[in-house]
Motif scaffolding. Structure first.
Motif, PDB file in Angstrom:
ATOM      1  N   TYR A  84       0.832  -1.191   0.000  1.00  0.00           N
ATOM      2  CA  TYR A  84       0.000   0.000   0.000  1.00  0.00           C
ATOM      3  C   TYR A  84       0.870   1.246   0.000  1.00  0.00           C
ATOM      4  N   PHE A 134      -4.825   7.965  -6.109  1.00  0.00           N
ATOM      5  CA  PHE A 134      -5.216   6.994  -7.122  1.00  0.00           C
ATOM      6  C   PHE A 134      -6.197   7.638  -8.092  1.00  0.00           C
ATOM      7  N   GLY A 137      -9.261   6.577 -11.197  1.00  0.00           N
ATOM      8  CA  GLY A 137     -10.115   5.499 -11.660  1.00  0.00           C
ATOM      9  C   GLY A 137     -11.109   6.013 -12.673  1.00  0.00           C
ATOM     10  N   GLU A 166     -10.361  10.856  -8.943  1.00  0.00           N
ATOM     11  CA  GLU A 166      -9.147  10.622  -8.180  1.00  0.00           C
ATOM     12  C   GLU A 166      -9.542  10.524  -6.719  1.00  0.00           C
ATOM     13  N   SER A 192     -12.332  -2.223  -8.191  1.00  0.00           N
ATOM     14  CA  SER A 192     -12.236  -2.615  -9.594  1.00  0.00           C
ATOM     15  C   SER A 192     -12.317  -1.450 -10.565  1.00  0.00           C
ATOM     16  N   LEU A 238     -10.572   1.329 -10.061  1.00  0.00           N
ATOM     17  CA  LEU A 238      -9.280   1.999 -10.001  1.00  0.00           C
ATOM     18  C   LEU A 238      -8.455   1.664 -11.247  1.00  0.00           C
ATOM     19  N   ASP A 239      -7.654   2.599 -11.677  1.00  0.00           N
ATOM     20  CA  ASP A 239      -6.751   2.331 -12.799  1.00  0.00           C
ATOM     21  C   ASP A 239      -5.683   1.311 -12.418  1.00  0.00           C
ATOM     22  N   ARG A 240      -5.369   1.225 -11.130  1.00  0.00           N
ATOM     23  CA  ARG A 240      -4.394   0.253 -10.621  1.00  0.00           C
ATOM     24  C   ARG A 240      -5.027  -0.548  -9.475  1.00  0.00           C
ATOM     25  N   PRO A 241      -5.996  -1.409  -9.772  1.00  0.00           N
ATOM     26  CA  PRO A 241      -6.672  -2.141  -8.693  1.00  0.00           C
ATOM     27  C   PRO A 241      -5.745  -3.066  -7.905  1.00  0.00           C
ATOM     28  N   ASP A 242      -4.656  -3.513  -8.521  1.00  0.00           N
ATOM     29  CA  ASP A 242      -3.721  -4.384  -7.806  1.00  0.00           C
ATOM     30  C   ASP A 242      -3.065  -3.688  -6.626  1.00  0.00           C
ATOM     31  N   ALA A 243      -3.062  -2.358  -6.625  1.00  0.00           N
ATOM     32  CA  ALA A 243      -2.443  -1.601  -5.532  1.00  0.00           C
ATOM     33  C   ALA A 243      -3.310  -1.579  -4.275  1.00  0.00           C
ATOM     34  N   GLU A 262      -5.280  -4.411  -2.809  1.00  0.00           N
ATOM     35  CA  GLU A 262      -5.756  -5.783  -2.669  1.00  0.00           C
ATOM     36  C   GLU A 262      -6.545  -5.960  -1.372  1.00  0.00           C
TER      37      GLU A 262
END
Length: 139
Positions: free
Chosen positions: A2, A7, A9, A19, A98, A100-105, A107
């Motif tokens: 994190y 962020f 999206g 944002e 889901s 977000l442009d970077r959903p992996d950030a 978790e």
């Protein structure tokens, strides 16, 4: 995993973008009936951010009072669910991970409202599972 960065999206059709600040608490998967029906999915991944950090950059969100005191917001064009705001916690807002442009950030770390989960929804991912909210007890 994190970060303290902001962020961005967007919705499915791309007409709405936003944002927000970093997550204030670790993200979760919600399995409550309200989230299931609002999203059309068996669970929704949420990240809680400061409400004053959430800003629409383009387009418009529509609002729906899904239950007192909850307001859900979604893209006015494609219907993508974007936020969940509970008036009982006025300084925070939940954002669908889901979108977000970077959903992996962001978790999710656990599952909440498993008491409402459909019978075939029994995650085997090893994350803690709470019958209701995190505040209501142990997994």
């Amino acid at each position: 995993m994190y970060t303290m960065e902001a962020f961005t999206g967007r919705c499915l059709c791309g007409s709405m973008g936003y944002e927000c600040g970093p997550a204030l608490i670790l993200p979760c998967f919600c399995h409550c009936e309200s989230c299931r029906r609002a999203s059309g999915a068996h669970a929704v991944a949420w990240a809680t951010v400061r409400r004053d950090s959430f800003r629409v950059l383009k387009g418009t969100l529509r609002s729906y009072a899904s239950s007192q005191p909850v307001i859900r917001q979604f893209c006015e064009h494609c219907g993508t669910p974007v936020t969940y705001w509970n008036e009982a916690t006025p300084d925070t807002i939940d954002v669908t991970v889901s979108t977000l442009d970077r959903p992996d950030a962001m978790e999710p770390v656990d599952h909440i409202w498993m008491a409402d989960a459909v019978v075939w929804d029994r995650p085997g991912d090893g994350r803690p599972q709470y019958p209701t909210s995190r505040a209501d007890g142990k997994p």
